[in-house]
Design an enzyme around this catalytic site. Structure first.
Site, PDB file in Angstrom:
ATOM      1  N   CYS A   1      -1.307  -4.362  -1.548  1.00 34.11           N
ATOM      2  CA  CYS A   1      -1.555  -4.549  -0.106  1.00 34.11           C
ATOM      3  C   CYS A   1      -3.018  -4.202   0.161  1.00 34.11           C
ATOM      4  O   CYS A   1      -3.837  -4.229  -0.757  1.00 34.11           O
ATOM      5  CB  CYS A   1      -0.575  -3.736   0.739  1.00 34.11           C
ATOM      6  SG  CYS A   1      -0.700  -1.947   0.513  1.00 34.11           S
TER       7      CYS A   1
ATOM      8  N   ASN B   1      -2.965   0.378   0.102  1.00 33.18           N
ATOM      9  CA  ASN B   1      -2.088   1.021  -0.889  1.00 33.18           C
ATOM     10  C   ASN B   1      -1.585   2.377  -0.391  1.00 33.18           C
ATOM     11  O   ASN B   1      -1.430   3.325  -1.168  1.00 33.18           O
ATOM     12  CB  ASN B   1      -2.801   1.160  -2.248  1.00 33.18           C
ATOM     13  CG  ASN B   1      -1.882   1.569  -3.397  1.00 33.18           C
ATOM     14  OD1 ASN B   1      -2.302   2.289  -4.312  1.00 33.18           O
ATOM     15  ND2 ASN B   1      -0.635   1.171  -3.375  1.00 33.18           N
TER      16      ASN B   1
ATOM     17  N   CYS C   1       0.787   2.135   2.616  1.00 37.10           N
ATOM     18  CA  CYS C   1       1.998   1.802   3.392  1.00 37.10           C
ATOM     19  C   CYS C   1       2.891   0.823   2.643  1.00 37.10           C
ATOM     20  O   CYS C   1       3.925   1.196   2.087  1.00 37.10           O
ATOM     21  CB  CYS C   1       1.629   1.220   4.765  1.00 37.10           C
ATOM     22  SG  CYS C   1       0.745   2.375   5.852  1.00 37.10           S
ATOM     23  N   ARG C   2       2.501  -0.451   2.611  1.00 36.89           N
ATOM     24  CA  ARG C   2       3.415  -1.476   2.118  1.00 36.89           C
ATOM     25  C   ARG C   2       3.601  -1.482   0.601  1.00 36.89           C
ATOM     26  O   ARG C   2       4.740  -1.526   0.118  1.00 36.89           O
ATOM     27  CB  ARG C   2       2.947  -2.857   2.601  1.00 36.89           C
ATOM     28  CG  ARG C   2       3.071  -3.024   4.105  1.00 36.89           C
ATOM     29  CD  ARG C   2       2.283  -4.204   4.605  1.00 36.89           C
ATOM     30  NE  ARG C   2       0.844  -4.000   4.442  1.00 36.89           N
ATOM     31  CZ  ARG C   2      -0.088  -4.903   4.676  1.00 36.89           C
ATOM     32  NH1 ARG C   2       0.274  -6.115   5.058  1.00 36.89           N
ATOM     33  NH2 ARG C   2      -1.366  -4.619   4.529  1.00 36.89           N
ATOM     34  N   SER C   3       2.495  -1.478  -0.149  1.00 36.41           N
ATOM     35  CA  SER C   3       2.695  -1.608  -1.610  1.00 36.41           C
ATOM     36  C   SER C   3       3.308  -0.364  -2.259  1.00 36.41           C
ATOM     37  O   SER C   3       4.126  -0.519  -3.181  1.00 36.41           O
ATOM     38  CB  SER C   3       1.422  -2.085  -2.323  1.00 36.41           C
ATOM     39  OG  SER C   3       0.366  -1.197  -2.162  1.00 36.41           O
TER      40      SER C   3
ATOM     41  N   ASP D   1       1.170  -5.826   8.457  1.00 32.72           N
ATOM     42  CA  ASP D   1       0.507  -4.523   8.318  1.00 32.72           C
ATOM     43  C   ASP D   1       1.022  -3.576   9.408  1.00 32.72           C
ATOM     44  O   ASP D   1       0.852  -3.862  10.596  1.00 32.72           O
ATOM     45  CB  ASP D   1      -1.005  -4.774   8.473  1.00 32.72           C
ATOM     46  CG  ASP D   1      -1.832  -3.518   8.303  1.00 32.72           C
ATOM     47  OD1 ASP D   1      -1.262  -2.416   8.318  1.00 32.72           O
ATOM     48  OD2 ASP D   1      -3.060  -3.662   8.167  1.00 32.72           O
TER      49      ASP D   1
HETATM   50  P1  4NP Z   1      -1.281  -0.960   3.824  1.00 37.07           P
HETATM   51  O1  4NP Z   1      -1.638  -0.531   5.333  1.00 37.07           O
HETATM   52  O2  4NP Z   1      -2.234  -2.075   3.463  1.00 37.07           O
HETATM   53  O3  4NP Z   1       0.131  -1.435   3.917  1.00 37.07           O
HETATM   54  O4  4NP Z   1      -1.449   0.270   2.962  1.00 37.07           O
HETATM   55  C1  4NP Z   1      -2.914  -0.161   5.750  1.00 37.07           C
HETATM   56  C2  4NP Z   1      -3.408   1.083   5.445  1.00 37.07           C
HETATM   57  C3  4NP Z   1      -4.659   1.465   5.921  1.00 37.07           C
HETATM   58  C4  4NP Z   1      -5.400   0.599   6.688  1.00 37.07           C
HETATM   59  C5  4NP Z   1      -4.905  -0.676   6.992  1.00 37.07           C
HETATM   60  C6  4NP Z   1      -3.666  -1.044   6.508  1.00 37.07           C
HETATM   61  N1  4NP Z   1      -6.677   0.999   7.186  1.00 37.07           N
HETATM   62  O5  4NP Z   1      -7.259   0.266   8.008  1.00 37.07           O
HETATM   63  O6  4NP Z   1      -7.157   2.097   6.814  1.00 37.07           O
END
Ligand code: 4NP
Length: 156
Positions: free
Chosen positions: A10, A13, A15-17, A128
């Protein structure tokens, strides 16, 4: 038998992955196939490198029995494309970034989006959840649980 190596990707790294890594690990363990798979996750950004999963994601995941233990790392196009058999992105932006980093057809052939494997839920990507509320984190888990069963069937 060689293990099937699966990398979930993702943006951050956190939340989703890491959730995909935990959900898929759970599905594989329930099927008694843990020795057949190597499972990891990474982010296209290095923004949270070395950090734990987002606390909100962790608390939603633990309610469903998924413990998010992995630390964030950045996807490494120089090694990850060759090492892993399947590189599975969470959303369309991840897919575009991964496609741009691929150096050859073999790398492109390893790319999938997790919603390619959805059973019941009709989503084109895992949205996201980072800037949203509880519902977004629940949706992430709903979509991952829906897709990981079929993913395992396809890869077994
Ligand atoms: P992820 O979510 O891609 O599912 O881990 C996010 C985590 C952090 C951010 C954006 C999305 N950020 O903007 O810091």
């Amino acid at each position: 038998m060689d293990k099937t190596k699966v990398l979930f990707v993702c943006l951050g790294n956190i939340c989703r992955s890491p959730s995909a890594e935990a959900v898929f690990t759970g599905v594989v363990k329930n099927a008694g196939l843990q020795n057949n798979f190597e499972i990891d996750s990474a982010g296209t950004s290095g923004w949270h490198e070395g950090g734990p999963a987002d606390g909100r994601m962790q608390s939603h995941a633990i309610k469903r029995g998924f413990n998010l233990t992995s630390l964030s790392r950045k996807f490494n196009p120089n090694t990850d494309f060759d090492y892993f058999d399947y590189v599975i992105g969470m959303d369309n932006e991840n897919m575009r970034n991964l496609e741009n980093m691929a150096r050859n057809e073999a790398h492109l052939d390893k790319l999938y989006k997790i919603t390619d494997f959805s059973k019941e839920l009709e989503y084109d990507e895992v949205p996201d959840p980072y800037y949203g509320g509880d519902a977004g984190f629940e949706l992430v888990l709903d979509l991952l649980e829906d897709a990981c069963e079929r993913l395992m069937e396809k890869l077994s």
